[in-house]
Enzyme design. Structure first.
Site, PDB file in Angstrom:
ATOM      1  N   HIS A  67       0.883  -1.323   0.066  1.00 36.90           N
ATOM      2  CA  HIS A  67      -0.070   0.082   0.029  1.00 36.90           C
ATOM      3  C   HIS A  67       0.960   1.180  -0.102  1.00 36.90           C
ATOM      4  O   HIS A  67       1.700   1.553   0.906  1.00 36.90           O
ATOM      5  CB  HIS A  67      -1.018  -0.040   1.298  1.00 36.90           C
ATOM      6  CG  HIS A  67      -2.130  -1.000   0.996  1.00 36.90           C
ATOM      7  ND1 HIS A  67      -3.133  -0.765   1.804  1.00 36.90           N
ATOM      8  CD2 HIS A  67      -2.185  -2.115   0.421  1.00 36.90           C
ATOM      9  CE1 HIS A  67      -4.252  -1.757   1.301  1.00 36.90           C
ATOM     10  NE2 HIS A  67      -3.480  -2.485   0.630  1.00 36.90           N
ATOM     11  N   TYR A  79      -9.109   5.588   7.211  1.00 40.47           N
ATOM     12  CA  TYR A  79      -9.029   5.683   8.839  1.00 40.47           C
ATOM     13  C   TYR A  79     -10.092   6.939   8.741  1.00 40.47           C
ATOM     14  O   TYR A  79      -9.743   7.918   8.350  1.00 40.47           O
ATOM     15  CB  TYR A  79      -7.898   6.230   9.493  1.00 40.47           C
ATOM     16  CG  TYR A  79      -6.934   5.111   9.655  1.00 40.47           C
ATOM     17  CD1 TYR A  79      -6.664   4.379  10.883  1.00 40.47           C
ATOM     18  CD2 TYR A  79      -5.965   4.645   8.469  1.00 40.47           C
ATOM     19  CE1 TYR A  79      -5.718   3.369  10.934  1.00 40.47           C
ATOM     20  CE2 TYR A  79      -5.010   3.665   8.933  1.00 40.47           C
ATOM     21  CZ  TYR A  79      -5.136   2.927   9.991  1.00 40.47           C
ATOM     22  OH  TYR A  79      -4.134   2.110  10.060  1.00 40.47           O
ATOM     23  N   PRO A  92      -4.604   0.247  19.155  1.00 42.32           N
ATOM     24  CA  PRO A  92      -4.220  -0.375  17.760  1.00 42.32           C
ATOM     25  C   PRO A  92      -4.291   0.738  16.548  1.00 42.32           C
ATOM     26  O   PRO A  92      -3.913   0.541  15.888  1.00 42.32           O
ATOM     27  CB  PRO A  92      -5.511  -1.162  17.569  1.00 42.32           C
ATOM     28  CG  PRO A  92      -6.445  -0.930  18.608  1.00 42.32           C
ATOM     29  CD  PRO A  92      -5.886  -0.180  19.675  1.00 42.32           C
ATOM     30  N   LYS A 118       0.725  -0.232  15.016  1.00 37.90           N
ATOM     31  CA  LYS A 118       2.139  -0.319  15.507  1.00 37.90           C
ATOM     32  C   LYS A 118       2.468  -1.565  16.287  1.00 37.90           C
ATOM     33  O   LYS A 118       3.698  -1.874  16.705  1.00 37.90           O
ATOM     34  CB  LYS A 118       2.385   1.030  16.585  1.00 37.90           C
ATOM     35  CG  LYS A 118       2.497   2.243  15.507  1.00 37.90           C
ATOM     36  CD  LYS A 118       3.755   2.290  14.861  1.00 37.90           C
ATOM     37  CE  LYS A 118       4.085   3.444  13.900  1.00 37.90           C
ATOM     38  NZ  LYS A 118       4.157   3.155  12.630  1.00 37.90           N
ATOM     39  N   TYR A 175       3.792   6.493  10.278  1.00 40.70           N
ATOM     40  CA  TYR A 175       3.098   5.310   9.866  1.00 40.70           C
ATOM     41  C   TYR A 175       3.707   4.250   9.408  1.00 40.70           C
ATOM     42  O   TYR A 175       3.640   3.216   9.449  1.00 40.70           O
ATOM     43  CB  TYR A 175       1.802   5.707   8.998  1.00 40.70           C
ATOM     44  CG  TYR A 175       0.811   4.713   8.779  1.00 40.70           C
ATOM     45  CD1 TYR A 175      -0.409   4.698   9.600  1.00 40.70           C
ATOM     46  CD2 TYR A 175       0.629   3.838   7.813  1.00 40.70           C
ATOM     47  CE1 TYR A 175      -1.407   3.567   9.678  1.00 40.70           C
ATOM     48  CE2 TYR A 175       0.021   2.866   7.513  1.00 40.70           C
ATOM     49  CZ  TYR A 175      -1.129   2.846   8.148  1.00 40.70           C
ATOM     50  OH  TYR A 175      -2.118   1.802   8.478  1.00 40.70           O
TER      51      TYR A 175
HETATM   52  C1  DHB Z   1      -5.713  -3.196  10.757  1.00 38.12           C
HETATM   53  C2  DHB Z   1      -5.475  -2.921  12.197  1.00 38.12           C
HETATM   54  C3  DHB Z   1      -5.240  -1.689  12.665  1.00 38.12           C
HETATM   55  O1  DHB Z   1      -4.993  -1.308  13.982  1.00 38.12           O
HETATM   56  C4  DHB Z   1      -4.616  -0.828  11.767  1.00 38.12           C
HETATM   57  O2  DHB Z   1      -4.385   0.504  12.168  1.00 38.12           O
HETATM   58  C5  DHB Z   1      -4.700  -0.849  10.444  1.00 38.12           C
HETATM   59  C6  DHB Z   1      -5.169  -2.287  10.023  1.00 38.12           C
HETATM   60  C7  DHB Z   1      -6.106  -4.437  10.428  1.00 38.12           C
HETATM   61  O3  DHB Z   1      -6.538  -5.400  10.993  1.00 38.12           O
HETATM   62  O4  DHB Z   1      -5.937  -4.732   9.258  1.00 38.12           O
END
Ligand code: DHB
Length: 405
Positions: A77, A206, A298, A302, A400
């Protein structure tokens, strides 16, 4: 009574990605390791975790020679989309910082590492019980446990690595007068789903809105992963499929260009949110890596990436420790060896950078319980400052995709 004894250089408590990656990289340097794990291999293989790998994480998988499935089955990506009240803005990672991320689920990372370790004849015991770790303040620490067949065993080592996850028992071996537990909780959680549908968009989204956060992620062409903000005490069964998709669509904007692709939901879970850092990450003959030493919320995925950056910092220091050990005269009680102290300092610097990013991105993108028009509009201002400026975008992209060491 213990009946089976093994003697290795390093005993590893925890057979998730952090423990297995440590074991493999130590082996590449001629340092032997044995791993124990309380869960079965199947349990870990089928536990949904985050799916985004930073470039340095992908490089480690390739360099550790665990097969190139991440490159063939993973998806690169080159950017991601941030959305606020239905307005979508793309962050172009490649254009901004020349790096990408890979969508490759953590349970596949685990599978690749476990397969490689076992193929190479590495010692690993799944589904162990009654684990104890003793003697971390002596030169002869050891792990005792009962294996899946009910056999009592012990592993004697020069060093113990605790990679036993966020509920770590190893962490508690660092005495309380030495250890600082930095902890905060958040007033929300994530509701995660897996559904059988085609991808909604080519990249992750997001999204924030007046009703809170949602994340559109992916797994493959026919299975998708999505999350939305919920109360920590939400019962997943209270949400119908229709209510879930309607809610996520509302976060994205009902009349906007992003129209959710819906399909049967095959898994629903509520994920807790917290930030935790253990300081220090080394004590005597024990070091911690991954979730055992720190937990991030989450947002931004990270967790695994931070575990792997710990391992990158740890492995050369462990090698140094063994070089020094072979030159020393043995003594009964040990101070924390300097290379292991250095590991803790190096790893914690990065951990705090990631804690900051995860905390900041969480607050940018989530609705707070005390939300009012001011706090929402202020966050919109922050969103604009990040997404309308190349400098703001670069901050997001750099954090990121993963800082270089
Ligand atoms: C996923 C989980 C995340 O916390 C994130 O920031 C991006 C992707 C996932 O499970 O695909």
């Amino acid at each position: 009574m213990t009946e089976h004894r093994t003697r290795v250089d390093v005993g590893i408590v925890g057979g998730g990605p952090a423990g297995l990656m440590t074991a493999l990289l130590l082996k590449r340097r001629g340092i032997s390791a044995a791993v124990i794990e309380t869960r079965t291999q199947e349990q870990i293989r089928h536990t949904q975790r985050a799916g985004i790998l930073e470039a340095p994480t992908v490089n480690m998988l390739v360099e550790a020679d665990v097969g190139s499935r991440v490159l063939t089955d993973g998806h690169e990506h080159e950017g991601t989309v941030l959305s606020f009240d239905g307005i979508q803005r793309r962050i172009d990672f490649q254009a901004l910082v020349g790096r990408s991320v890979w969508l490759y689920p953590q349970n596949e990372v685990f599978h690749d590492l476990a397969t490689a370790w076992q193929r190479e004849g590495g010692e690993i015991h799944w589904a162990v019980t009654e684990t104890t770790v003793e003697g971390i303040d002596t030169a002869a620490p050891q792990i005792t446990f009962t294996d899946a067949q009910g056999q009592g065993r012990s592993i004697e080592a020069d060093l113990i690595v605790g990679t036993d996850g966020s509920r770590s028992m190893c962490r508690k071996l660092i005495p309380e007068d030495v250890r600082t537990d930095h902890f905060i909780s958040y007033p929300f959680a994530w509701f995660g789903i897996l559904c059988e549908a085609p991808p909604t968009a080519p990249e992750l989204i997001y999204a924030n809105s007046e009703i809170g956060f949602a994340l559109i992620s992916q797994r493959n062409e026919s299975v998708q992963r999505m999350y939305f903000q919920c109360d920590p005490d939400t019962d997943p069964e209270e949400w119908t499929e229709e209510a879930i998709f309607d809610h996520i669509q509302q976060v994205l904007g009902v009349d906007g260009e992003v129209q959710l692709k819906r399909g049967p939901i095959i898994e629903k879970t509520v994920l807790p949110f917290r930030s935790y850092v253990c300081d220090p990450l080394s004590h005597g003959r024990l070091v911690l890596a991954g979730d055992a030493g720190h937990t991030v919320p989450p947002t931004g995925a990270k967790g695994l990436n931070l575990a792997f950056s710990d391992v990158r910092a740890l492995v050369p220091r462990v090698a140094e420790f063994f070089t020094e050990l072979r030159e020393q005269t043995p003594s009964a009680v040990v101070e924390t060896p300097e290379p292991l102290r250095q590991y803790s300092r190096t790893a914690l610097d990065r951990v705090w950078k990631a804690q900051n990013f995860s905390y900041w991105a969480t607050n940018l993108l989530h609705r707070q319980p005390e939300e009012n028009p001011f706090t929402h509009k202020r966050r919109r201002g922050e969103f604009d400052a990040i997404t309308q400026s190349v400098h703001g975008q670069a901050y997001f992209a750099d954090s990121y995709t993963g800082w270089s060491d």
